[in-house]
Design a protein around this motif. Structure first.
Motif, short mmCIF file in Angstrom:
data_model
loop_
_atom_site.label_atom_id
_atom_site.label_comp_id
_atom_site.label_asym_id
_atom_site.label_seq_id
_atom_site.Cartn_x
_atom_site.Cartn_y
_atom_site.Cartn_z
N ILE A 30 59.82 37.04 37.28
CA ILE A 30 59.54 35.60 37.40
C ILE A 30 58.43 35.38 38.42
O ILE A 30 57.52 34.56 38.20
CB ILE A 30 60.82 34.84 37.81
CG1 ILE A 30 61.81 34.84 36.65
CG2 ILE A 30 60.48 33.41 38.24
CD1 ILE A 30 63.17 34.29 37.01
N MET A 31 58.49 36.08 39.55
CA MET A 31 57.47 35.93 40.58
C MET A 31 56.10 36.37 40.06
O MET A 31 55.08 35.72 40.35
CB MET A 31 57.85 36.75 41.82
CG MET A 31 59.07 36.23 42.55
SD MET A 31 59.55 37.27 43.96
CE MET A 31 58.24 36.87 45.11
N ASP A 36 50.67 34.47 38.23
CA ASP A 36 49.58 34.41 37.26
C ASP A 36 49.35 32.98 36.77
O ASP A 36 48.20 32.55 36.61
CB ASP A 36 49.89 35.31 36.05
CG ASP A 36 49.78 36.79 36.39
OD1 ASP A 36 49.07 37.11 37.37
OD2 ASP A 36 50.40 37.61 35.70
N LEU A 37 50.42 32.25 36.53
CA LEU A 37 50.30 30.90 35.99
C LEU A 37 49.74 29.91 37.01
O LEU A 37 49.02 28.97 36.64
CB LEU A 37 51.67 30.41 35.49
CG LEU A 37 52.21 31.07 34.22
CD1 LEU A 37 53.65 30.64 33.97
CD2 LEU A 37 51.34 30.73 33.01
N THR A 38 50.08 30.09 38.28
CA THR A 38 49.66 29.11 39.29
C THR A 38 48.32 29.44 39.95
O THR A 38 47.76 28.59 40.64
CB THR A 38 50.73 29.00 40.39
OG1 THR A 38 50.98 30.30 40.95
CG2 THR A 38 52.02 28.42 39.84
N LYS A 39 47.80 30.65 39.71
CA LYS A 39 46.54 31.04 40.34
C LYS A 39 45.42 30.02 40.09
O LYS A 39 44.75 29.58 41.03
CB LYS A 39 46.12 32.42 39.83
CG LYS A 39 45.78 33.41 40.92
CD LYS A 39 45.42 34.75 40.29
CE LYS A 39 45.19 35.78 41.37
NZ LYS A 39 44.82 37.08 40.80
N PRO A 40 45.18 29.61 38.84
CA PRO A 40 44.11 28.62 38.59
C PRO A 40 44.37 27.29 39.28
O PRO A 40 43.43 26.61 39.72
CB PRO A 40 44.13 28.46 37.06
CG PRO A 40 44.82 29.67 36.54
CD PRO A 40 45.82 30.05 37.58
N THR A 89 48.03 35.11 49.31
CA THR A 89 47.83 35.88 48.08
C THR A 89 48.87 36.99 48.00
O THR A 89 49.56 37.29 48.97
CB THR A 89 46.41 36.50 48.03
OG1 THR A 89 46.19 37.28 49.22
CG2 THR A 89 45.35 35.42 47.92
N ARG A 90 48.97 37.59 46.81
CA ARG A 90 49.88 38.71 46.56
C ARG A 90 49.02 39.93 46.23
O ARG A 90 48.69 40.17 45.06
CB ARG A 90 50.83 38.39 45.40
CG ARG A 90 51.54 37.05 45.52
CD ARG A 90 52.81 37.14 46.30
NE ARG A 90 53.42 35.82 46.52
CZ ARG A 90 54.61 35.62 47.06
NH1 ARG A 90 55.32 36.66 47.45
NH2 ARG A 90 55.09 34.40 47.25
#
Length: 347
Positions: A30-31, A36-40, A89-90
């Motif tokens: 999930i993380m 990936d989804l929230t990066k933009p 960041t990750r």
């Protein structure tokens, strides 16, 4: 009733351990997807808030208690005067790889030139690692803050942490509990404390809430963990990793480095910034604006009384806790009708 008891009796430790492992795997997935989804969206947010003066300073003023308790009035001044940007960041996810952990973090603070330290960027990385005895958590290398003369808010704790780290690394013994550097940090921690009573910037010297775990140890422990998990999935009985120490007291002593840890809650603070402050920054900023509007109404009512009090006392107004916005002096966003938490700390 008897049937339920018989069914419960059939559930083994292996079943529970496998369920726990599977929950952890799902949480990690999930993380990864959320990142990936929230990066933009975070990129879009960064462009928008870059146009707002003191955005991150105001966000920090509204930080939840688990973060705010470690921010002293002197830290607030630096953030209010000099903080330009904050980002999370990750790095392992950015680098890719099958074993990339979404729990590893990099937290970056950007400052304009200031009277306190030489750095314009302070960046601290946290690696999520697994120890050979099964412990998991974040570890980090201490980051040196290049304080200007007489300005060190950590009172030497940060530099001492870096000195001990470099000494241990050079000697190849990351848990060495002797030597000049070790004694210096231990005495400073004993004298100054290592958490809510010290500057936020002490956090940059944090290493671990337990002990340092190297990448090599973590990789080996992770392989063993994967093997145990696969065997459990096949229904095999799996022994947990055995402790090298003979008893709990020896185990604790071998893994405890708290005597020289300069911040008592470094991992909790990192997670709080990454999982509370960073994703909810707009919410905290909005709260700051709402509080400011209410405070402005109070100020309008009290202006005349304040002027009379200042003239009577003949003393300057304390503006230590105020945030500057394009030359305009504004009230600290965390101040309400009564004294703020940080103001109470200073009293």
């Amino acid at each position: 009733m008897a049937s339920a008891e018989a069914e419960a009796a059939q559930i083994s430790y292996e079943d529970l351990a496998l369920l726990e492992d599977e929950f952890e795997e799902v949480d990690s997935e999930i993380m990864r997807k959320q990142y990936d989804l929230t990066k933009p969206l975070y990129t879009k947010r960064a462009a928008a808030i870059a146009k707002i003066p003191n955005f991150w300073a105001l966000v920090l003023e509204q930080a939840p208690p688990e973060i705010d308790q470690f921010v002293q009035p002197s830290d607030s001044r630096i953030f209010g005067e000099s903080l330009l940007n904050l980002s999370v960041t990750r790095p392992e996810l950015d680098a890719g790889g099958d074993d990339a952990s979404p729990r590893s973090l990099k937290i970056r603070f950007e400052f304009k030139e200031n009277e306190d330290f030489e750095d314009t960027v302070l960046e601290k990385e946290f690696w999520y690692r697994r120890a050979k005895d099964g412990w998991t958590g974040l570890v980090s290398e201490p980051v040196k803050v290049h304080w200007k003369k007489g300005r060190d808010l950590t009172e030497g704790l940060g530099d001492a942490a870096v000195g001990l780290w470099e000494s241990r690394k050079k000697g190849g013994e990351m848990l060495r509990k002797e030597g000049v550097e070790y004694d210096k940090v231990r005495k400073l921690v004993e004298h100054l404390g290592g958490g809510a009573s010290t500057s936020f910037f002490t956090w940059f010297g944090w290493v671990s809430g337990r002990r340092w775990v190297s990448a090599e140890e973590s990789e080996a422990a992770q392989r063993e963990y994967r093997e145990r998990m696969e065997r459990r999935k096949k229904g095999e009985k799996v022994e947990e990793p055995e402790d090298e120490e003979e008893n709990e007291e020896e185990k604790f002593a071998a893994n405890d480095d708290s005597d020289v840890e300069v911040h008592e809650a470094g991992e909790e603070l990192a997670i709080g910034i990454a999982e509370e402050l960073w994703p909810n920054a707009i919410k905290f900023f909005t709260q700051a604006q709402e509080i400011e509007e209410m405070s402005d109404i109070d100020f309008e009512d009290d202006d005349e009384d304040d002027e009379e009090d200042d003239e009577a006392e003949g003393e300057p107004v304390d503006i230590r806790a105020l945030v500057q916005d394009k030359g305009k002096t504004r009230k600290r966003m965390s101040d309400g009708p009564g004294p703020s938490k940080k103001a109470k700390k200073a009293s």
